[in-house]
Design a protein around this motif. Structure first.
Motif, PDB file in Angstrom:
ATOM      1  N   GLY A  81      67.820  74.811  13.038  1.00 23.32           N
ATOM      2  CA  GLY A  81      66.393  74.564  12.873  1.00 23.32           C
ATOM      3  C   GLY A  81      65.884  73.497  13.806  1.00 23.32           C
ATOM      4  N   ASP A  82      64.609  73.503  13.994  1.00 24.26           N
ATOM      5  CA  ASP A  82      63.919  72.504  14.811  1.00 24.26           C
ATOM      6  C   ASP A  82      62.805  71.952  13.942  1.00 24.26           C
ATOM      7  N   PHE A  83      62.981  70.721  13.475  1.00 27.45           N
ATOM      8  CA  PHE A  83      62.064  70.131  12.521  1.00 27.45           C
ATOM      9  C   PHE A  83      60.693  69.848  13.120  1.00 27.45           C
ATOM     10  N   SER A  84      60.581  69.929  14.424  1.00 23.26           N
ATOM     11  CA  SER A  84      59.298  69.629  15.073  1.00 23.26           C
ATOM     12  C   SER A  84      58.368  70.839  15.127  1.00 23.26           C
ATOM     13  N   THR A  85      58.866  72.021  14.842  1.00 25.35           N
ATOM     14  CA  THR A  85      58.046  73.230  14.983  1.00 25.35           C
ATOM     15  C   THR A  85      57.049  73.391  13.847  1.00 25.35           C
ATOM     16  N   SER A  86      55.996  74.104  14.129  1.00 29.50           N
ATOM     17  CA  SER A  86      54.988  74.360  13.102  1.00 29.50           C
ATOM     18  C   SER A  86      55.560  75.237  11.989  1.00 29.50           C
ATOM     19  N   GLU A  87      56.488  76.141  12.329  1.00 29.68           N
ATOM     20  CA  GLU A  87      57.111  76.992  11.306  1.00 29.68           C
ATOM     21  C   GLU A  87      57.887  76.140  10.303  1.00 29.68           C
ATOM     22  N   PHE A  88      58.638  75.173  10.815  1.00 25.92           N
ATOM     23  CA  PHE A  88      59.396  74.300   9.922  1.00 25.92           C
ATOM     24  C   PHE A  88      58.441  73.458   9.080  1.00 25.92           C
ATOM     25  N   GLN A  89      57.479  72.856   9.735  1.00 23.89           N
ATOM     26  CA  GLN A  89      56.553  71.957   9.053  1.00 23.89           C
ATOM     27  C   GLN A  89      55.657  72.686   8.051  1.00 23.89           C
ATOM     28  N   MET A 114      74.221  62.343  -2.315  1.00 25.26           N
ATOM     29  CA  MET A 114      73.020  61.566  -2.624  1.00 25.26           C
ATOM     30  C   MET A 114      72.566  61.989  -4.017  1.00 25.26           C
ATOM     31  N   THR A 115      73.082  61.322  -5.015  1.00 22.76           N
ATOM     32  CA  THR A 115      72.814  61.737  -6.387  1.00 22.76           C
ATOM     33  C   THR A 115      71.390  61.442  -6.828  1.00 22.76           C
ATOM     34  N   ASP A 116      70.725  60.519  -6.174  1.00 18.05           N
ATOM     35  CA  ASP A 116      69.354  60.166  -6.520  1.00 18.05           C
ATOM     36  C   ASP A 116      68.389  61.124  -5.820  1.00 18.05           C
ATOM     37  N   ASP A 117      67.644  61.891  -6.603  1.00 15.41           N
ATOM     38  CA  ASP A 117      66.668  62.832  -6.036  1.00 15.41           C
ATOM     39  C   ASP A 117      65.694  62.128  -5.098  1.00 15.41           C
ATOM     40  N   GLU A 118      65.318  60.911  -5.442  1.00 16.01           N
ATOM     41  CA  GLU A 118      64.337  60.183  -4.628  1.00 16.01           C
ATOM     42  C   GLU A 118      64.821  60.022  -3.188  1.00 16.01           C
ATOM     43  N   ASP A 119      66.108  59.835  -2.990  1.00 13.44           N
ATOM     44  CA  ASP A 119      66.640  59.703  -1.627  1.00 13.44           C
ATOM     45  C   ASP A 119      66.384  60.967  -0.815  1.00 13.44           C
ATOM     46  N   ARG A 120      66.586  62.114  -1.445  1.00  9.45           N
ATOM     47  CA  ARG A 120      66.352  63.376  -0.741  1.00  9.45           C
ATOM     48  C   ARG A 120      64.867  63.602  -0.493  1.00  9.45           C
ATOM     49  N   TRP A 121      64.020  63.156  -1.404  1.00  9.13           N
ATOM     50  CA  TRP A 121      62.577  63.244  -1.179  1.00  9.13           C
ATOM     51  C   TRP A 121      62.168  62.346  -0.013  1.00  9.13           C
ATOM     52  N   LEU A 122      62.777  61.180   0.099  1.00 10.71           N
ATOM     53  CA  LEU A 122      62.463  60.277   1.208  1.00 10.71           C
ATOM     54  C   LEU A 122      62.876  60.883   2.548  1.00 10.71           C
ATOM     55  N   ILE A 123      63.968  61.637   2.551  1.00  8.00           N
ATOM     56  CA  ILE A 123      64.367  62.340   3.773  1.00  8.00           C
ATOM     57  C   ILE A 123      63.334  63.404   4.127  1.00  8.00           C
ATOM     58  N   VAL A 124      62.840  64.123   3.125  1.00  9.60           N
ATOM     59  CA  VAL A 124      61.781  65.114   3.367  1.00  9.60           C
ATOM     60  C   VAL A 124      60.575  64.427   4.010  1.00  9.60           C
ATOM     61  N   ASN A 125      60.185  63.282   3.474  1.00 13.25           N
ATOM     62  CA  ASN A 125      59.048  62.546   4.044  1.00 13.25           C
ATOM     63  C   ASN A 125      59.328  62.171   5.495  1.00 13.25           C
ATOM     64  N   TYR A 126      60.544  61.735   5.784  1.00  9.63           N
ATOM     65  CA  TYR A 126      60.874  61.360   7.156  1.00  9.63           C
ATOM     66  C   TYR A 126      60.857  62.594   8.070  1.00  9.63           C
ATOM     67  N   MET A 127      61.372  63.723   7.586  1.00  7.41           N
ATOM     68  CA  MET A 127      61.368  64.950   8.403  1.00  7.41           C
ATOM     69  C   MET A 127      59.942  65.342   8.786  1.00  7.41           C
ATOM     70  N   ARG A 128      58.989  65.043   7.942  1.00  5.21           N
ATOM     71  CA  ARG A 128      57.586  65.339   8.243  1.00  5.21           C
ATOM     72  C   ARG A 128      57.101  64.546   9.462  1.00  5.21           C
ATOM     73  N   THR A 129      57.691  63.402   9.732  1.00  8.05           N
ATOM     74  CA  THR A 129      57.264  62.589  10.879  1.00  8.05           C
ATOM     75  C   THR A 129      57.797  63.135  12.192  1.00  8.05           C
ATOM     76  N   LEU A 130      58.689  64.118  12.132  1.00  9.20           N
ATOM     77  CA  LEU A 130      59.306  64.672  13.345  1.00  9.20           C
ATOM     78  C   LEU A 130      58.478  65.800  13.958  1.00  9.20           C
ATOM     79  N   GLU A 131      57.334  66.084  13.364  1.00 12.39           N
ATOM     80  CA  GLU A 131      56.427  67.118  13.889  1.00 12.39           C
ATOM     81  C   GLU A 131      55.876  66.701  15.243  1.00 12.39           C
TER      82      GLU A 131
END
Length: 132
Positions: A81-89, A114-131
């Motif tokens: 995958g390419d997190f910068s693409t519009s399809e991914f985003q 990563m047992t804490d769900d919040e950690d995975r949500w924070l990664i999702v938020n960071y992936m959004r910045t790679l657009e």
């Protein structure tokens, strides 16, 4: 002659079956429960934590900028995958959370690392910045 026709028919049929099978395998189906899930974190807060977690758990395969070009990418099968693409985003936060949490094929499951769900949500938020 009849044997040759039968062999050609079997070869074509096998090719079609294998082609459709790989298309089905490539599709990553996200359950509706996750597809519609809302991100409980504030996307503008804790981006540094998300970036740090991404660097620790994701960057080796997905690369610094999320292009799928990390040092371990060559060892993986399939498209990273390419997190910068519009399809991914265009994917919902819930879909990205699901994929990050449960993985498939070469993508590991992170619910144990990563047992804490919040950690995975924070990664999702960071992936959004790679657009781009």
């Amino acid at each position: 002659m009849k044997t040759l026709k039968n062999l050609i028919f079997i070869a074509i049929l096998s090719f079609v079956i294998v082609s459709f099978t790989s298309i089905i395998q490539d599709e990553w189906v996200v359950p509706a429960k996750y597809e519609n899930m809302k991100n409980p974190t504030n996307s503008s807060e804790d981006l540094d934590i998300g970036k740090s977690l991404y660097s620790k758990h994701c960057k080796s395969c997905h690369g610094k900028e999320g292009y799928g070009d990390g040092p371990k990418a060559e060892e993986q099968e399939g498209d990273l995958g390419d997190f910068s693409t519009s399809e991914f985003q265009a994917q919902s936060d819930g879909a990205l959370f699901y994929k990050t949490s449960f993985g498939r094929d070469d993508m590991p499951e992170y619910t144990k690392k990563m047992t804490d769900d919040e950690d995975r949500w924070l990664i999702v938020n960071y992936m959004r910045t790679l657009e781009e």
